[in-house]
Design a protein around this motif. Structure first.
Motif, short mmCIF file in Angstrom:
data_model
loop_
_atom_site.label_atom_id
_atom_site.label_comp_id
_atom_site.label_asym_id
_atom_site.label_seq_id
_atom_site.Cartn_x
_atom_site.Cartn_y
_atom_site.Cartn_z
N GLY A 200 8.98 4.17 -3.20
CA GLY A 200 7.94 3.40 -2.53
C GLY A 200 8.35 1.96 -2.30
N GLY B 234 0.82 -1.21 0.00
CA GLY B 234 0.00 0.00 0.00
C GLY B 234 0.85 1.26 0.00
N ARG B 235 1.92 1.27 0.80
CA ARG B 235 2.83 2.42 0.80
C ARG B 235 3.49 2.58 -0.56
N ALA C 284 1.48 6.60 -6.69
CA ALA C 284 0.29 7.32 -7.15
C ALA C 284 0.40 8.83 -6.90
N VAL C 285 0.99 9.23 -5.80
CA VAL C 285 1.14 10.65 -5.49
C VAL C 285 2.22 11.28 -6.37
N ALA D 293 2.26 1.64 -3.47
CA ALA D 293 1.26 2.14 -4.42
C ALA D 293 0.92 3.61 -4.15
N ALA D 294 0.80 3.99 -2.89
CA ALA D 294 0.44 5.36 -2.55
C ALA D 294 1.53 6.35 -2.97
#
Length: 99
Positions: A70, A34-35, A41-42, A37-38
């Motif tokens: 990431g 999740g980290r 994505a940011v 991907a986040a």
């Protein structure tokens, strides 16, 4: 072998004192992914926003840098759990089940 300085800071059970890259990636949990991907994505819209006249190449470059960063953060969290430097209750339970 765990580095001597790291060994003095271990507060949790050691799962693997010398984890391979494959072991660390296999151990990555949903939080680590999740980290990854986040951050990726940011970084894409950030690159687009600061790109000026070259928005698309800047967005792609920022996305690549964000993906690498990431992955490094996720990799670090996974490795710390295997080395006993971070809470690793799930890994300990999984190790007991396989034994």
């Amino acid at each position: 072998m765990v580095h001597e300085k790291a060994a003095s800071h271990q507060r949790y059970p050691v799962i693997d004192p010398n984890p391979s890259i494959g072991a660390v990636i296999r151990n990555m949990d949903s939080g680590d992914w999740g980290r990854f991907a986040a951050i990726t994505a940011v970084s894409l819209p950030f690159g687009f926003a600061v790109g000026g006249n070259i928005r698309r190449p800047t967005m792609i470059f920022a996305g690549i840098v964000g993906a690498i960063g990431g992955m490094a953060i996720g990799f670090q969290g996974s490795a710390h759990r295997l080395l006993g430097l971070a809470p690793n209750d799930r890994e300990v339970a999984r190790m007991k089940q396989s034994a």
